[in-house]
Design a protein around this motif. Structure first.
Motif, mmCIF file in Angstrom:
data_model
loop_
_atom_site.group_PDB
_atom_site.id
_atom_site.type_symbol
_atom_site.label_atom_id
_atom_site.label_comp_id
_atom_site.label_asym_id
_atom_site.label_seq_id
_atom_site.Cartn_x
_atom_site.Cartn_y
_atom_site.Cartn_z
ATOM 1 N N LEU A 124 27.963 26.971 32.576
ATOM 2 C CA LEU A 124 26.741 27.063 33.287
ATOM 3 C C LEU A 124 26.681 27.688 34.535
ATOM 4 O O LEU A 124 25.818 28.395 34.812
ATOM 5 N N GLN A 125 27.977 27.702 35.536
ATOM 6 C CA GLN A 125 28.010 28.551 36.638
ATOM 7 C C GLN A 125 27.976 29.890 36.213
ATOM 8 O O GLN A 125 27.440 30.753 36.978
ATOM 9 N N ALA A 126 28.717 30.339 35.277
ATOM 10 C CA ALA A 126 28.871 31.516 34.886
ATOM 11 C C ALA A 126 27.819 32.235 34.133
ATOM 12 O O ALA A 126 27.451 33.500 34.507
ATOM 13 N N GLN A 127 26.950 31.456 33.650
ATOM 14 C CA GLN A 127 25.588 31.756 33.023
ATOM 15 C C GLN A 127 24.868 31.886 33.981
ATOM 16 O O GLN A 127 23.928 33.138 34.127
ATOM 17 N N LYS A 128 24.553 31.160 35.128
ATOM 18 C CA LYS A 128 23.750 31.299 36.209
ATOM 19 C C LYS A 128 23.991 32.438 37.286
ATOM 20 O O LYS A 128 23.337 33.481 37.671
ATOM 21 N N ASN A 129 25.287 32.542 37.727
ATOM 22 C CA ASN A 129 26.091 33.746 38.504
ATOM 23 C C ASN A 129 27.264 34.013 37.734
ATOM 24 O O ASN A 129 28.225 33.652 38.144
ATOM 25 N N PRO A 130 27.126 35.203 36.976
ATOM 26 C CA PRO A 130 28.345 35.662 36.254
ATOM 27 C C PRO A 130 29.244 36.157 37.328
ATOM 28 O O PRO A 130 29.242 36.460 38.321
ATOM 29 N N PHE A 131 30.622 35.651 36.767
ATOM 30 C CA PHE A 131 31.777 35.738 37.798
ATOM 31 C C PHE A 131 32.246 37.316 37.682
ATOM 32 O O PHE A 131 32.570 37.960 36.866
ATOM 33 N N PRO A 132 31.942 38.167 38.807
ATOM 34 C CA PRO A 132 32.741 39.502 38.726
ATOM 35 C C PRO A 132 34.129 39.501 39.057
ATOM 36 O O PRO A 132 34.925 38.504 39.115
ATOM 37 N N LYS A 133 34.820 40.815 38.391
ATOM 38 C CA LYS A 133 36.126 41.133 38.246
ATOM 39 C C LYS A 133 36.911 40.660 39.670
ATOM 40 O O LYS A 133 36.466 41.102 41.014
ATOM 41 N N GLY A 134 37.803 39.805 39.646
ATOM 42 C CA GLY A 134 38.601 39.315 41.123
ATOM 43 C C GLY A 134 38.076 38.080 41.692
ATOM 44 O O GLY A 134 38.565 37.692 42.525
ATOM 45 N N LYS A 135 36.980 37.667 41.052
ATOM 46 C CA LYS A 135 36.276 36.524 41.762
ATOM 47 C C LYS A 135 36.900 35.087 41.355
ATOM 48 O O LYS A 135 37.697 34.969 40.291
ATOM 49 N N CYS A 136 37.275 34.227 42.305
ATOM 50 C CA CYS A 136 37.941 33.061 41.874
ATOM 51 C C CYS A 136 36.877 31.839 41.739
ATOM 52 O O CYS A 136 35.793 32.054 42.307
ATOM 53 N N PHE A 137 37.286 30.876 41.192
ATOM 54 C CA PHE A 137 36.630 29.595 40.754
ATOM 55 C C PHE A 137 37.718 28.501 40.652
ATOM 56 O O PHE A 137 38.676 28.475 40.601
ATOM 57 N N VAL A 138 36.845 27.404 41.273
ATOM 58 C CA VAL A 138 37.772 26.151 40.957
ATOM 59 C C VAL A 138 37.794 25.432 39.814
ATOM 60 O O VAL A 138 36.552 25.147 39.494
ATOM 61 N N TYR A 139 38.860 25.139 38.959
ATOM 62 C CA TYR A 139 38.850 24.444 37.808
ATOM 63 C C TYR A 139 39.605 22.986 38.112
ATOM 64 O O TYR A 139 40.533 23.019 38.655
ATOM 65 N N CYS A 140 39.035 21.917 37.435
ATOM 66 C CA CYS A 140 39.599 20.630 37.745
ATOM 67 C C CYS A 140 39.562 19.935 36.217
ATOM 68 O O CYS A 140 38.573 19.810 35.630
ATOM 69 N N ASN A 141 40.735 19.369 35.871
ATOM 70 C CA ASN A 141 40.955 18.762 34.720
ATOM 71 C C ASN A 141 40.994 17.296 34.923
ATOM 72 O O ASN A 141 41.472 16.419 33.925
ATOM 73 N N GLY A 142 40.305 16.805 36.032
ATOM 74 C CA GLY A 142 40.463 15.317 36.331
ATOM 75 C C GLY A 142 41.694 14.890 37.059
ATOM 76 O O GLY A 142 41.641 13.768 37.645
#
Length: 346
Positions: A44-62
């Motif tokens: 959903l985040q990528a859909q609203k604000n596409p991640f450009p090359k080199g951009k970081c985001f936080v992923y959590c698996n719980g």
């Protein structure tokens, strides 16, 4: 773990290896349940604000947070998959319908390699430290989780931090292991061994207080529920409720640190991905003041509801599975002891 002070000896019936197996089972089960929530969130985040090359985001698996880097515009990557979702439920339905149910766990493999060992270290160390501290602290034994929780978290985070740095570099630059080894040796030669733990500080400022609040609240809640229901050992339901409530309390109290930690971790991840020197010089509290001044106090509470609905079930699933695993091994050990005694007597 027993819900009553009168039964500390039961803790000794569980060997460290058995504690590790129980926590490993809990970690895997937690990841399986929580990963789809974060995969959908990132879609959903990528859909609203596409991640450009080199951009970081936080992923959590719980279990723990990880920094992920967008390498290029490859739409086949799990965090860049196309989609037109109107909301969370719509995203779940359409991902399963068009890509298969396995896609909901497509972000699991890259992080499970570190999340499970970190959780095993964390929970096993906590149990061992807490049991030892209860014996030494005497009348203050109930406060042992306040020391054991943060100490165990500090150890687990410190061990895993260099692996997170290495994983970020591997993911962002697609280096061979030989090139990565050369890069790490160069960083150590120029900046010392501490460069491998860059970014650890912001993580500890959130996770250490979280652990203190979580374990203290959990032990208190578990003990109260056990006494209320006349249970000598915590049932799965008691552990689940205690874990959910204590996780909620800890996540709410530490939310401002989580906001700051996420910002700094993303910033550091992007610097690491681009092989740039660390330019994040402001302290955590300086960054908090800047956020309040420029964006308002409410920004320190950003993501309150998403964090709560993810942390509470993750804590509940992890601790209840862990307690169930320990209860299983405790019963197994007792039956084994009885069997040996019977064999000896005959």
């Amino acid at each position: 773990m027993s819900g009553q002070r009168s039964a500390p000896a039961a803790r000794d019936d569980i060997a460290p290896l058995q504690q590790m197996v129980a926590s490993c089972s809990g970690a895997i089960l937690t990841s399986l349940f929580v990963t789809p929530l974060d995969v959908v969130k990132i879609r959903l985040q990528a859909q609203k604000n596409p991640f450009p090359k080199g951009k970081c985001f936080v992923y959590c698996n719980g279990l723990m947070d990880h920094i992920c880097v967008c390498v290029n515009g490859n739409t086949k990557a799990w965090y860049k998959a196309p989609g037109h979702f109107s909301g969370t439920l719509d995203a779940f339905v359409n991902i399963v319908r068009h890509e298969g149910i396995k896609s909901l766990w497509s972000g699991l493999p890259p992080t499970l390699v570190m999340a499970v060992p970190a959780t095993v270290i964390y929970f096993t160390c906590y149990d061992q430290l807490c049991a030892a501290l209860r014996v030494r602290m005497g009348t203050y034994a109930d406060e042992a989780p306040l020391l054991a929780g943060p100490t165990a978290r500090l150890g687990a985070a410190t061990v895993i931090s260099p692996l997170e740095l290495i994983r970020t570099k591997l993911q962002s630059q697609k280096q061979s292991y030989r090139e990565l080894t050369a890069c790490i040796r160069s960083a150590v030669a120029n900046k010392g061994w501490l460069s491998l733990w860059r970014g650890l500080g912001p993580t500890l400022l959130r996770d250490v207080p979280f652990s203190a609040i979580y374990w203290y609240s959990y032990e208190k809640g578990k003990k109260w529920l056990c006494e209320r229901h006349n249970a000598r050992e915590p049932t799965f339901t008691i552990a689940f409720i205690s874990g959910a409530v204590s996780g909620s309390i800890a996540s709410i109290v530490t939310l401002p640190f989580d906001v700051v930690k996420t910002r700094r971790q993303v910033e550091l991840g992007e610097l690491q991905a681009k092989n740039l020197s660390c330019k994040v010089s402001s302290s955590t509290f300086s960054l908090m003041r800047r956020i309040v001044t420029q964006e308002g106090f409410s920004r320190l509470l950003a993501g309150f509801f998403p964090r709560l609905i993810k942390v509470a079930p993750a804590c509940a699933i992890m601790i209840s599975t862990y307690e169930f695993g320990k209860a299983f091994f405790r019963k197994h050990n007792q039956e084994k002891t009885v069997s040996l005694l019977q064999t000896t007597n005959t």
